[in-house]
Motif scaffolding. Structure first.
Motif, PDB file in Angstrom:
ATOM      1  N   HIS A 181      60.576  36.289  53.025  1.00 44.73           N
ATOM      2  CA  HIS A 181      62.026  36.524  52.683  1.00 44.73           C
ATOM      3  C   HIS A 181      62.534  37.954  52.346  1.00 44.73           C
ATOM      4  O   HIS A 181      63.491  38.228  51.859  1.00 44.73           O
ATOM      5  N   GLN A 182      61.647  38.948  52.960  1.00 43.66           N
ATOM      6  CA  GLN A 182      61.925  40.241  52.542  1.00 43.66           C
ATOM      7  C   GLN A 182      62.421  40.650  51.221  1.00 43.66           C
ATOM      8  O   GLN A 182      63.104  41.561  51.101  1.00 43.66           O
ATOM      9  N   VAL A 183      61.531  40.026  50.288  1.00 43.20           N
ATOM     10  CA  VAL A 183      61.524  40.491  49.046  1.00 43.20           C
ATOM     11  C   VAL A 183      60.523  41.576  48.595  1.00 43.20           C
ATOM     12  O   VAL A 183      59.197  41.451  48.954  1.00 43.20           O
ATOM     13  N   PRO A 184      60.848  42.773  47.935  1.00 42.38           N
ATOM     14  CA  PRO A 184      59.825  44.046  47.672  1.00 42.38           C
ATOM     15  C   PRO A 184      58.812  43.180  47.068  1.00 42.38           C
ATOM     16  O   PRO A 184      59.155  42.602  45.899  1.00 42.38           O
ATOM     17  N   ALA A 185      57.412  43.549  47.333  1.00 39.06           N
ATOM     18  CA  ALA A 185      56.287  42.827  46.706  1.00 39.06           C
ATOM     19  C   ALA A 185      55.100  43.880  46.766  1.00 39.06           C
ATOM     20  O   ALA A 185      54.937  44.545  47.983  1.00 39.06           O
ATOM     21  N   GLU A 186      54.303  43.691  45.885  1.00 43.96           N
ATOM     22  CA  GLU A 186      53.187  44.526  45.716  1.00 43.96           C
ATOM     23  C   GLU A 186      51.982  43.717  45.406  1.00 43.96           C
ATOM     24  O   GLU A 186      52.251  42.985  44.200  1.00 43.96           O
ATOM     25  N   MET A 187      50.830  43.719  45.895  1.00 43.63           N
ATOM     26  CA  MET A 187      49.746  42.927  45.352  1.00 43.63           C
ATOM     27  C   MET A 187      48.393  43.565  45.470  1.00 43.63           C
ATOM     28  O   MET A 187      48.123  44.516  46.424  1.00 43.63           O
ATOM     29  N   HIS A 188      47.563  43.248  44.230  1.00 41.05           N
ATOM     30  CA  HIS A 188      46.340  44.194  44.187  1.00 41.05           C
ATOM     31  C   HIS A 188      45.397  42.825  43.963  1.00 41.05           C
ATOM     32  O   HIS A 188      45.436  42.127  43.184  1.00 41.05           O
ATOM     33  N   ILE A 189      44.430  42.846  44.884  1.00 38.42           N
ATOM     34  CA  ILE A 189      43.364  41.715  44.984  1.00 38.42           C
ATOM     35  C   ILE A 189      42.055  42.461  44.707  1.00 38.42           C
ATOM     36  O   ILE A 189      41.709  43.307  45.483  1.00 38.42           O
ATOM     37  N   TYR A 190      41.468  42.162  43.464  1.00 36.10           N
ATOM     38  CA  TYR A 190      39.865  42.812  43.202  1.00 36.10           C
ATOM     39  C   TYR A 190      38.793  41.901  43.767  1.00 36.10           C
ATOM     40  O   TYR A 190      39.118  40.609  43.701  1.00 36.10           O
ATOM     41  N   PRO A 191      37.807  42.262  44.115  1.00 37.94           N
ATOM     42  CA  PRO A 191      36.563  41.441  44.616  1.00 37.94           C
ATOM     43  C   PRO A 191      36.148  40.720  43.622  1.00 37.94           C
ATOM     44  O   PRO A 191      35.701  39.647  43.757  1.00 37.94           O
ATOM     45  N   THR A 192      35.895  41.208  42.422  1.00 42.07           N
ATOM     46  CA  THR A 192      35.361  40.539  41.195  1.00 42.07           C
ATOM     47  C   THR A 192      36.167  40.742  40.075  1.00 42.07           C
ATOM     48  O   THR A 192      37.053  41.589  40.046  1.00 42.07           O
ATOM     49  N   GLY A 193      36.176  39.680  38.834  1.00 43.17           N
ATOM     50  CA  GLY A 193      36.975  40.098  37.737  1.00 43.17           C
ATOM     51  C   GLY A 193      37.155  38.751  37.167  1.00 43.17           C
ATOM     52  O   GLY A 193      37.306  38.726  36.053  1.00 43.17           O
ATOM     53  N   GLY A 194      36.981  37.607  37.941  1.00 44.46           N
ATOM     54  CA  GLY A 194      36.916  36.069  37.495  1.00 44.46           C
ATOM     55  C   GLY A 194      38.505  36.023  36.813  1.00 44.46           C
ATOM     56  O   GLY A 194      39.312  36.317  37.337  1.00 44.46           O
ATOM     57  N   HIS A 195      38.563  34.944  35.888  1.00 43.41           N
ATOM     58  CA  HIS A 195      39.908  34.663  35.668  1.00 43.41           C
ATOM     59  C   HIS A 195      40.207  35.117  34.100  1.00 43.41           C
ATOM     60  O   HIS A 195      39.255  35.037  33.339  1.00 43.41           O
ATOM     61  N   GLY A 196      41.404  35.398  33.874  1.00 44.81           N
ATOM     62  CA  GLY A 196      41.621  35.941  32.444  1.00 44.81           C
ATOM     63  C   GLY A 196      41.208  37.256  32.043  1.00 44.81           C
ATOM     64  O   GLY A 196      40.991  37.352  30.710  1.00 44.81           O
ATOM     65  N   PHE A 197      41.202  38.283  32.833  1.00 50.57           N
ATOM     66  CA  PHE A 197      40.685  39.523  32.400  1.00 50.57           C
ATOM     67  C   PHE A 197      41.724  40.313  31.761  1.00 50.57           C
ATOM     68  O   PHE A 197      41.037  41.537  31.202  1.00 50.57           O
ATOM     69  N   ALA A 198      42.965  40.042  31.667  1.00 51.25           N
ATOM     70  CA  ALA A 198      44.125  40.636  30.915  1.00 51.25           C
ATOM     71  C   ALA A 198      44.245  42.202  31.109  1.00 51.25           C
ATOM     72  O   ALA A 198      43.974  42.514  32.198  1.00 51.25           O
ATOM     73  N   LEU A 199      43.880  43.068  30.113  1.00 52.53           N
ATOM     74  CA  LEU A 199      44.031  44.481  30.396  1.00 52.53           C
ATOM     75  C   LEU A 199      43.032  44.936  31.263  1.00 52.53           C
ATOM     76  O   LEU A 199      43.215  46.117  31.791  1.00 52.53           O
ATOM     77  N   GLY A 200      41.754  44.315  31.402  1.00 54.17           N
ATOM     78  CA  GLY A 200      40.741  44.633  32.314  1.00 54.17           C
ATOM     79  C   GLY A 200      39.940  45.680  31.733  1.00 54.17           C
ATOM     80  O   GLY A 200      39.077  46.444  32.419  1.00 54.17           O
ATOM     81  N   LEU A 201      39.989  45.848  30.379  1.00 53.91           N
ATOM     82  CA  LEU A 201      39.138  46.943  29.989  1.00 53.91           C
ATOM     83  C   LEU A 201      37.737  46.793  29.893  1.00 53.91           C
ATOM     84  O   LEU A 201      37.056  47.764  29.770  1.00 53.91           O
ATOM     85  N   GLN A 202      37.225  45.669  30.161  1.00 48.51           N
ATOM     86  CA  GLN A 202      35.842  45.314  29.918  1.00 48.51           C
ATOM     87  C   GLN A 202      35.107  45.536  31.311  1.00 48.51           C
ATOM     88  O   GLN A 202      33.913  45.720  31.503  1.00 48.51           O
TER      89      GLN A 202
END
Length: 303
Positions: A263-284
């Motif tokens: 639908h031509q909506v501006p979008a940016e996506m980041h997919i990480y190979p690992t991290g599981g679910h619920g990593f929040a700020l990702g500081l771990q």
């Protein structure tokens, strides 16, 4: 007595400030609500978990005026529509945003598994619409640009955020005051490891059961499968997910991204190979800790 008076004045001022930063969403009757003996539960362990929300509200964190950008983000914590991970995916992010000059507003929304609500599937969206309208109504008072108010949601909170972003025109409650005449459309949205679809095989079963019940109709499943609800008017979106997410499959983000591109909506996506679910700020994890830098860069470059 002077030191005592000074201390009392400080404490009094802090109390007033704290009260002013927490606002109930509904001034009169809370829609889809019935009185029961149910009590809200707050469990503080490794994170703060809130269950059985009775009085939905927003908790407002404003940056210092000297660094304020005028941007605001409403934050929807996750928890499978059963609890709210209130600090982990809520207040921690509000404080993070303040350091970037952005207002952070945590939404304590009602959960459909509460026995104090009636039409369960409507309740989170009712609170979400009212929350963004309330923030928009306070824009001048809070030094916020009313046309630069976005949302972020995590996991089931991501489903709620994507529901708001695709169902913002839907009339899910009767207007109570002038606030309800304001737009509920987010100007942008961020979806972190979100539940998007209600369909098999990629849905999160717990979120679907809590929101839609044991045996929802196909019509209801489709209505809340938000990859099917994207239009050209859907707000610009930032997505992130981990490929090894066992709780909410990465396909949820992929489905939504594909619909945005279609639908031509501006979008940016980041997919990480690992991290599981619920990593929040990702500081771990070192490789996850930079996602917020990518996100803030995206926020700063929104048109």
């Amino acid at each position: 007595m002077k030191p005592f008076f000074f201390l009392f004045s400080c404490l009094f001022s802090m109390t007033i400030f704290a009260q002013n930063t927490v606002l109930p969403l509904w001034p009169n009757n809370i829609p889809n609500s019935i009185k029961t003996d149910e009590k809200e539960e707050v469990i503080s362990a490794d994170i703060v978990r809130i269950a059985k929300v009775q009085v939905p509200q927003i908790e407002v964190y404003l940056p210092a005026k000297k660094i304020a950008t005028g941007q605001a983000v409403l934050i929807f914590p996750g928890g499978g529509y059963g609890i709210l991970a209130y600090d982990w995916e809520g207040t921690d992010f509000a404080k993070f945003l303040n350091g970037k000059g952005i207002a952070g507003i945590v939404v304590k929304y009602r959960l459909p598994n509460s026995k104090s609500v009636t039409e369960k599937h409507k309740v989170p969206l009712q609170d979400a619409q009212r929350a963004i309208r309330t923030v928009r109504s306070k824009a001048e008072e809070w030094n916020i640009d009313p046309n630069n108010i976005g949302i972020i949601g995590f996991s089931a909170g991501g489903h709620l955020a994507s529901t708001l972003g695709t169902h913002y025109k839907e009339e899910v409650y009767a207007q109570q005051d002038s606030i309800d005449q304001l737009s509920a459309r987010p100007d942008f949205m961020t979806l972190a490891y979100p539940v998007i679809t209600m369909g098999e095989p990629n849905t999160h079963g717990g979120s679907r059961k809590n929101l839609l019940g044991e045996n929802p109709s196909q019509k209801l499943l489709d209505h809340f499968s938000n990859e099917l609800q994207v239009t050209a008017d859907t707000p610009p979106t930032f997505l992130l997910h981990a490929s090894d997410d066992k709780g909410v499959p990465v396909e949820n983000s992929l489905l939504f991204y594909t619909a945005l591109v279609k639908h031509q909506v501006p979008a940016e996506m980041h997919i990480y190979p690992t991290g599981g679910h619920g990593f929040a700020l990702g500081l771990q994890e070192t490789h996850l800790a930079t996602w917020t830098d990518q996100w803030v860069g995206w926020l700063n470059n929104l048109k």
